[in-house]
Design a protein around this motif. Structure first.
Motif, mmCIF file in Angstrom:
data_model
loop_
_atom_site.group_PDB
_atom_site.id
_atom_site.type_symbol
_atom_site.label_atom_id
_atom_site.label_comp_id
_atom_site.label_asym_id
_atom_site.label_seq_id
_atom_site.Cartn_x
_atom_site.Cartn_y
_atom_site.Cartn_z
ATOM 1 N N LYS A 43 -7.501 4.062 4.355
ATOM 2 C CA LYS A 43 -5.910 4.014 4.565
ATOM 3 C C LYS A 43 -5.176 2.873 3.736
ATOM 4 C CE LYS A 43 -7.423 5.701 8.955
ATOM 5 N NZ LYS A 43 -7.362 5.272 10.577
ATOM 6 N N TYR A 44 -4.023 3.586 3.461
ATOM 7 C CA TYR A 44 -3.239 2.670 2.467
ATOM 8 C C TYR A 44 -1.827 1.995 3.300
ATOM 9 C CZ TYR A 44 -6.589 3.807 -1.041
ATOM 10 O OH TYR A 44 -7.679 3.783 -1.649
ATOM 11 N N TYR A 45 -1.591 1.052 3.344
ATOM 12 C CA TYR A 45 -0.458 0.619 3.981
ATOM 13 C C TYR A 45 0.409 -0.496 3.164
ATOM 14 C CZ TYR A 45 -3.064 1.692 8.309
ATOM 15 O OH TYR A 45 -3.706 2.308 9.173
ATOM 16 N N GLU A 46 1.874 -0.461 3.279
ATOM 17 C CA GLU A 46 2.818 -1.626 2.909
ATOM 18 C C GLU A 46 3.720 -2.042 3.735
ATOM 19 O OE1 GLU A 46 5.076 -1.273 -1.347
ATOM 20 O OE2 GLU A 46 5.050 0.825 -0.035
ATOM 21 N N ASN A 47 4.035 -3.203 3.372
ATOM 22 C CA ASN A 47 5.025 -3.895 4.296
ATOM 23 C C ASN A 47 5.961 -4.643 3.391
ATOM 24 O OD1 ASN A 47 6.863 -5.271 5.996
ATOM 25 N ND2 ASN A 47 5.140 -5.867 7.516
ATOM 26 N N LEU A 54 3.377 -10.113 -3.554
ATOM 27 C CA LEU A 54 2.198 -9.452 -4.253
ATOM 28 C C LEU A 54 1.004 -9.208 -3.214
ATOM 29 C CD1 LEU A 54 1.994 -11.210 -7.571
ATOM 30 C CD2 LEU A 54 2.686 -9.064 -7.079
ATOM 31 N N ARG A 55 1.346 -9.505 -1.839
ATOM 32 C CA ARG A 55 0.662 -9.073 -0.745
ATOM 33 C C ARG A 55 1.083 -8.180 0.250
ATOM 34 N NH1 ARG A 55 -2.844 -14.363 0.948
ATOM 35 N NH2 ARG A 55 -3.190 -15.173 -1.134
ATOM 36 N N THR A 56 2.176 -7.434 -0.325
ATOM 37 C CA THR A 56 2.613 -6.547 0.491
ATOM 38 C C THR A 56 1.902 -5.040 0.608
ATOM 39 O OG1 THR A 56 3.750 -5.459 -1.430
ATOM 40 C CG2 THR A 56 4.937 -7.379 -0.142
ATOM 41 N N ARG A 57 0.933 -4.945 0.058
ATOM 42 C CA ARG A 57 0.062 -3.619 0.038
ATOM 43 C C ARG A 57 -1.542 -3.880 0.114
ATOM 44 N NH1 ARG A 57 2.421 -1.246 -5.837
ATOM 45 N NH2 ARG A 57 4.622 -0.904 -4.927
ATOM 46 N N TRP A 58 -1.947 -3.111 1.104
ATOM 47 C CA TRP A 58 -3.305 -3.346 1.775
ATOM 48 C C TRP A 58 -4.091 -2.117 2.039
ATOM 49 C CZ3 TRP A 58 0.519 -4.559 4.601
ATOM 50 C CH2 TRP A 58 0.715 -4.136 6.055
ATOM 51 N N GLY A 74 -6.101 6.027 -9.299
ATOM 52 C CA GLY A 74 -4.746 6.017 -8.961
ATOM 53 C C GLY A 74 -4.107 5.143 -7.733
ATOM 54 N N TRP A 75 -4.959 4.950 -6.805
ATOM 55 C CA TRP A 75 -4.808 4.025 -5.537
ATOM 56 C C TRP A 75 -4.874 2.409 -6.204
ATOM 57 C CZ3 TRP A 75 -1.668 4.949 -1.923
ATOM 58 C CH2 TRP A 75 -1.833 6.314 -1.255
ATOM 59 N N HIS A 76 -5.843 2.400 -7.101
ATOM 60 C CA HIS A 76 -6.050 0.934 -7.571
ATOM 61 C C HIS A 76 -5.002 0.710 -8.347
ATOM 62 C CE1 HIS A 76 -7.459 -2.045 -10.742
ATOM 63 N NE2 HIS A 76 -8.081 -2.649 -9.599
ATOM 64 N N ALA A 77 -4.307 1.334 -9.147
ATOM 65 C CA ALA A 77 -3.094 1.236 -9.758
ATOM 66 C C ALA A 77 -1.919 0.662 -8.843
ATOM 67 C CB ALA A 77 -2.687 2.264 -10.748
ATOM 68 N N TRP A 78 -1.748 1.590 -7.831
ATOM 69 C CA TRP A 78 -0.572 1.187 -6.787
ATOM 70 C C TRP A 78 -0.991 -0.159 -6.283
ATOM 71 C CZ3 TRP A 78 -0.666 1.365 -1.571
ATOM 72 C CH2 TRP A 78 0.504 1.167 -0.720
ATOM 73 N N MET A 79 -2.180 -0.339 -5.809
ATOM 74 C CA MET A 79 -2.565 -1.539 -5.026
ATOM 75 C C MET A 79 -2.385 -2.744 -5.914
ATOM 76 S SD MET A 79 -3.891 -1.118 -1.905
ATOM 77 C CE MET A 79 -4.510 -2.672 -1.708
ATOM 78 N N SER A 80 -2.555 -2.722 -7.464
ATOM 79 C CA SER A 80 -2.355 -3.807 -8.281
ATOM 80 C C SER A 80 -1.001 -3.826 -9.055
ATOM 81 C CB SER A 80 -3.168 -3.651 -9.510
ATOM 82 O OG SER A 80 -4.540 -3.310 -8.913
ATOM 83 N N TYR A 81 -0.016 -3.126 -8.287
ATOM 84 C CA TYR A 81 1.282 -3.339 -8.660
ATOM 85 C C TYR A 81 1.694 -2.632 -10.094
ATOM 86 C CZ TYR A 81 1.725 -5.727 -4.383
ATOM 87 O OH TYR A 81 1.447 -6.076 -3.168
ATOM 88 N N ASP A 84 4.952 1.898 -9.092
ATOM 89 C CA ASP A 84 5.706 1.510 -7.838
ATOM 90 C C ASP A 84 5.505 2.561 -6.667
ATOM 91 O OD1 ASP A 84 6.646 -0.817 -8.989
ATOM 92 O OD2 ASP A 84 8.439 0.398 -9.698
ATOM 93 N N LYS A 85 5.311 3.795 -7.206
ATOM 94 C CA LYS A 85 4.870 5.038 -6.354
ATOM 95 C C LYS A 85 3.443 5.206 -6.017
ATOM 96 C CE LYS A 85 9.097 7.260 -7.695
ATOM 97 N NZ LYS A 85 9.523 8.473 -8.382
ATOM 98 N N PRO A 86 3.272 5.451 -4.814
ATOM 99 C CA PRO A 86 1.843 5.717 -4.449
ATOM 100 C C PRO A 86 1.350 7.080 -5.086
ATOM 101 C CG PRO A 86 2.959 6.050 -2.382
ATOM 102 C CD PRO A 86 3.900 5.446 -3.476
ATOM 103 N N PRO A 87 -0.078 7.498 -5.370
ATOM 104 C CA PRO A 87 -0.441 8.605 -6.134
ATOM 105 C C PRO A 87 -0.110 9.974 -5.494
ATOM 106 C CG PRO A 87 -2.179 7.251 -6.133
ATOM 107 C CD PRO A 87 -1.085 6.426 -5.070
#
Length: 136
Positions: A43-47, A54-58, A74-81, A84-87
């Protein structure tokens, strides 16, 4: 680690069950927006408002024994900034698999029983010393 007020605020937001789960697995408490879950159950979250830059996604891994290679590219690219958009929202990341790409994402097996272990064909240069004791 977070402050006491932030920890109590997150306890109120996520509930006691998720609070204990986060402390056991992440070691910190986080409250954020659920973005999506991948096909492996992560599960992927964002705040964006309350977390440090750089700690807003986990990610909340499905398994207790997790390995970062369990995240899809794809999720690794989103987690690493990198994007900008999730997969789930990005059209570029929702592409078809190319011929040369593996059909299924496989995590790294280095530390598992299926990991590659080389063997040596060279004679060992080390010979242990065995003491010879004379009978008394």
């Amino acid at each position: 680690m977070s402050t006491l007020l932030r920890t109590l605020r997150n306890l109120r937001r996520v509930g006691l069950k998720d609070f204990g789960h986060q402390l056991q697995n992440i070691g910190d408490t986080k409250a954020g927006t659920f973005i999506a879950a991948d096909k492996y159950g992560n599960k992927y979250y964002e705040n964006l408002t309350e977390e440090l830059p750089l700690r807003t996604r986990w990610v909340d891994y499905k398994d207790a024994e997790y390995d970062p290679s369990q995240i899809e590219p794809g999720w690794h690219a989103w987690m690493s900034y990198m994007v900008d958009k999730p997969p789930t929202e990005d059209a570029i990341l929702q592409r078809q698999v190319r011929e040369w790409e593996p059909k299924e994402h496989r995590p790294t097996l280095t530390w598992s029983r299926s990991g590659y272990r080389p063997y040596s064909t060279v004679k060992s240069k080390y010979s242990p010393w065995t003491p010879v004791a004379k009978p008394r």
